[in-house]
Design a protein around this motif. Structure first.
Motif, PDB file in Angstrom:
ATOM      1  N   VAL A 188       0.835  -1.195   0.000  1.00 53.18           N
ATOM      2  CA  VAL A 188       0.000   0.000   0.000  1.00 53.18           C
ATOM      3  C   VAL A 188       0.873   1.250   0.000  1.00 53.18           C
ATOM      4  O   VAL A 188       1.832   1.343   0.763  1.00 53.18           O
ATOM      5  CB  VAL A 188      -0.922   0.023   1.241  1.00 53.18           C
ATOM      6  CG1 VAL A 188      -1.661   1.349   1.349  1.00 53.18           C
ATOM      7  CG2 VAL A 188      -1.901  -1.133   1.200  1.00 53.18           C
ATOM      8  N   ASP A 189       0.518   2.189  -0.866  1.00 50.20           N
ATOM      9  CA  ASP A 189       1.102   3.522  -0.835  1.00 50.20           C
ATOM     10  C   ASP A 189       0.079   4.454  -0.203  1.00 50.20           C
ATOM     11  O   ASP A 189      -1.101   4.442  -0.593  1.00 50.20           O
ATOM     12  CB  ASP A 189       1.432   4.008  -2.254  1.00 50.20           C
ATOM     13  CG  ASP A 189       2.555   3.220  -2.883  1.00 50.20           C
ATOM     14  OD1 ASP A 189       3.574   2.997  -2.204  1.00 50.20           O
ATOM     15  OD2 ASP A 189       2.411   2.819  -4.049  1.00 50.20           O
ATOM     16  N   ILE A 190       0.525   5.246   0.756  1.00 49.24           N
ATOM     17  CA  ILE A 190      -0.338   6.211   1.436  1.00 49.24           C
ATOM     18  C   ILE A 190      -0.071   7.573   0.810  1.00 49.24           C
ATOM     19  O   ILE A 190       1.076   8.027   0.759  1.00 49.24           O
ATOM     20  CB  ILE A 190      -0.036   6.232   2.942  1.00 49.24           C
ATOM     21  CG1 ILE A 190      -0.250   4.834   3.535  1.00 49.24           C
ATOM     22  CG2 ILE A 190      -0.895   7.283   3.653  1.00 49.24           C
ATOM     23  CD1 ILE A 190       0.302   4.662   4.936  1.00 49.24           C
ATOM     24  N   VAL A 191      -1.145   8.222   0.334  1.00 48.09           N
ATOM     25  CA  VAL A 191      -0.990   9.490  -0.384  1.00 48.09           C
ATOM     26  C   VAL A 191      -1.993  10.511   0.144  1.00 48.09           C
ATOM     27  O   VAL A 191      -3.191  10.241   0.185  1.00 48.09           O
ATOM     28  CB  VAL A 191      -1.210   9.283  -1.907  1.00 48.09           C
ATOM     29  CG1 VAL A 191      -1.064  10.598  -2.662  1.00 48.09           C
ATOM     30  CG2 VAL A 191      -0.253   8.219  -2.451  1.00 48.09           C
ATOM     31  N   ALA A 192      -1.488  11.668   0.524  1.00 44.39           N
ATOM     32  CA  ALA A 192      -2.353  12.780   0.933  1.00 44.39           C
ATOM     33  C   ALA A 192      -3.001  13.384  -0.306  1.00 44.39           C
ATOM     34  O   ALA A 192      -2.448  13.332  -1.405  1.00 44.39           O
ATOM     35  CB  ALA A 192      -1.537  13.830   1.676  1.00 44.39           C
ATOM     36  N   HIS A 193      -4.185  13.959  -0.124  1.00 43.29           N
ATOM     37  CA  HIS A 193      -4.910  14.536  -1.255  1.00 43.29           C
ATOM     38  C   HIS A 193      -4.058  15.553  -2.016  1.00 43.29           C
ATOM     39  O   HIS A 193      -4.018  15.543  -3.242  1.00 43.29           O
ATOM     40  CB  HIS A 193      -6.220  15.173  -0.776  1.00 43.29           C
ATOM     41  CG  HIS A 193      -6.998  15.789  -1.881  1.00 43.29           C
ATOM     42  ND1 HIS A 193      -7.645  15.039  -2.838  1.00 43.29           N
ATOM     43  CD2 HIS A 193      -7.211  17.086  -2.215  1.00 43.29           C
ATOM     44  CE1 HIS A 193      -8.227  15.836  -3.699  1.00 43.29           C
ATOM     45  NE2 HIS A 193      -7.989  17.084  -3.346  1.00 43.29           N
ATOM     46  N   GLN A 194      -3.367  16.410  -1.299  1.00 38.41           N
ATOM     47  CA  GLN A 194      -2.563  17.454  -1.960  1.00 38.41           C
ATOM     48  C   GLN A 194      -1.373  16.877  -2.727  1.00 38.41           C
ATOM     49  O   GLN A 194      -0.793  17.565  -3.564  1.00 38.41           O
ATOM     50  CB  GLN A 194      -2.094  18.528  -0.961  1.00 38.41           C
ATOM     51  CG  GLN A 194      -1.148  18.031   0.095  1.00 38.41           C
ATOM     52  CD  GLN A 194      -1.842  17.516   1.353  1.00 38.41           C
ATOM     53  OE1 GLN A 194      -3.036  17.247   1.356  1.00 38.41           O
ATOM     54  NE2 GLN A 194      -1.081  17.373   2.428  1.00 38.41           N
ATOM     55  N   ASP A 195      -1.025  15.614  -2.478  1.00 36.51           N
ATOM     56  CA  ASP A 195       0.098  14.985  -3.172  1.00 36.51           C
ATOM     57  C   ASP A 195      -0.321  14.136  -4.375  1.00 36.51           C
ATOM     58  O   ASP A 195       0.530  13.499  -5.011  1.00 36.51           O
ATOM     59  CB  ASP A 195       0.904  14.126  -2.197  1.00 36.51           C
ATOM     60  CG  ASP A 195       1.547  14.964  -1.101  1.00 36.51           C
ATOM     61  OD1 ASP A 195       1.830  16.155  -1.348  1.00 36.51           O
ATOM     62  OD2 ASP A 195       1.751  14.424   0.004  1.00 36.51           O
ATOM     63  N   LEU A 196      -1.619  14.109  -4.674  1.00 31.86           N
ATOM     64  CA  LEU A 196      -2.072  13.351  -5.840  1.00 31.86           C
ATOM     65  C   LEU A 196      -1.504  13.968  -7.111  1.00 31.86           C
ATOM     66  O   LEU A 196      -1.451  15.197  -7.238  1.00 31.86           O
ATOM     67  CB  LEU A 196      -3.602  13.373  -5.944  1.00 31.86           C
ATOM     68  CG  LEU A 196      -4.381  12.427  -5.050  1.00 31.86           C
ATOM     69  CD1 LEU A 196      -5.876  12.660  -5.262  1.00 31.86           C
ATOM     70  CD2 LEU A 196      -4.025  10.987  -5.308  1.00 31.86           C
ATOM     71  N   PRO A 197      -1.101  13.141  -8.068  1.00 27.59           N
ATOM     72  CA  PRO A 197      -0.648  13.707  -9.344  1.00 27.59           C
ATOM     73  C   PRO A 197      -1.825  14.336 -10.102  1.00 27.59           C
ATOM     74  O   PRO A 197      -2.982  13.981  -9.867  1.00 27.59           O
ATOM     75  CB  PRO A 197      -0.095  12.493 -10.093  1.00 27.59           C
ATOM     76  CG  PRO A 197      -0.703  11.309  -9.441  1.00 27.59           C
ATOM     77  CD  PRO A 197      -1.022  11.689  -8.021  1.00 27.59           C
ATOM     78  N   ALA A 198      -1.518  15.242 -10.994  1.00 22.62           N
ATOM     79  CA  ALA A 198      -2.554  15.933 -11.772  1.00 22.62           C
ATOM     80  C   ALA A 198      -3.399  14.960 -12.588  1.00 22.62           C
ATOM     81  O   ALA A 198      -4.574  15.209 -12.844  1.00 22.62           O
ATOM     82  CB  ALA A 198      -1.910  16.964 -12.688  1.00 22.62           C
ATOM     83  N   ASP A 199      -2.810  13.817 -12.973  1.00 24.94           N
ATOM     84  CA  ASP A 199      -3.552  12.838 -13.773  1.00 24.94           C
ATOM     85  C   ASP A 199      -4.180  11.732 -12.922  1.00 24.94           C
ATOM     86  O   ASP A 199      -4.418  10.628 -13.408  1.00 24.94           O
ATOM     87  CB  ASP A 199      -2.645  12.243 -14.848  1.00 24.94           C
ATOM     88  CG  ASP A 199      -1.481  11.444 -14.249  1.00 24.94           C
ATOM     89  OD1 ASP A 199      -1.225  11.556 -13.034  1.00 24.94           O
ATOM     90  OD2 ASP A 199      -0.830  10.703 -15.013  1.00 24.94           O
TER      91      ASP A 199
END
Length: 157
Positions: A96-107
């Motif tokens: 699992v990769d944990i990603v904050a909303h602000q770190d989502l890629p543009a795509d």
């Protein structure tokens, strides 16, 4: 001569082949909106239901950053997810990769907006991107011997 599968129980549907099982798993991933996520930590096994969406390659879930699930995943990024019921089981093991909303890629995939708990709308939540490494599936005991449909991140069919 005994019919194939007869020793495993009368009245069972014939076991599905690997290609059909893969197709059924992909169909379930596309339609399921909740999954059971199991992690392990200092206090032992931890199991929680989470909303989910399939982005075509990963199962995406979301939860609060402060929860035990996130603490466990930050220590050991592996988990197991269960979908379905006892007559149509899908188990997925992976990282699992944990990603904050602000770190989502543009795509980022648009399907993320379908999460019931969405980090874009709920402060303190993070995305969990589960990349499957192993997938097991069965509908009855006659399918258990060939239940592995993905191994080491590769579909077997």
């Amino acid at each position: 001569m005994t019919a194939p599968g007869a020793a495993r129980g009368a009245g069972l549907a014939p076991p599905r082949d690997l290609a059909q099982r893969k197709a059924d798993v992909l169909g379930k991933l596309a339609s399921e909106r909740y999954a059971w996520l199991a992690t392990s930590g200092e206090s032992g096994a931890h199991l929680v239901p989470l909303g989910c969406v399939w982005d075509g390659a990963r199962l995406v879930m979301a939860t609060q950053e402060r929860h035990v699930t996130i603490r466990n995943l930050r220590k050991d990024g592996h988990c197991r997810v269960a979908l379905g019921d006892p007559t149509d089981v899908v188990l997925i093991d992976g990282a699992v990769d944990i990603v904050a909303h602000q770190d989502l890629p543009a795509d980022a995939p648009p399907v993320l907006a379908d999460l019931p708990v969405n980090p874009g709308r709920v402060p303190g939540c993070v995305y969990l991107f589960l990349t499957p490494r192993r997938v097991l599936t069965w509908r009855h005991r006659g399918e258990i011997p060939d239940r592995t449909v993905m191994s080491d991140g590769r579909w077997l069919a």
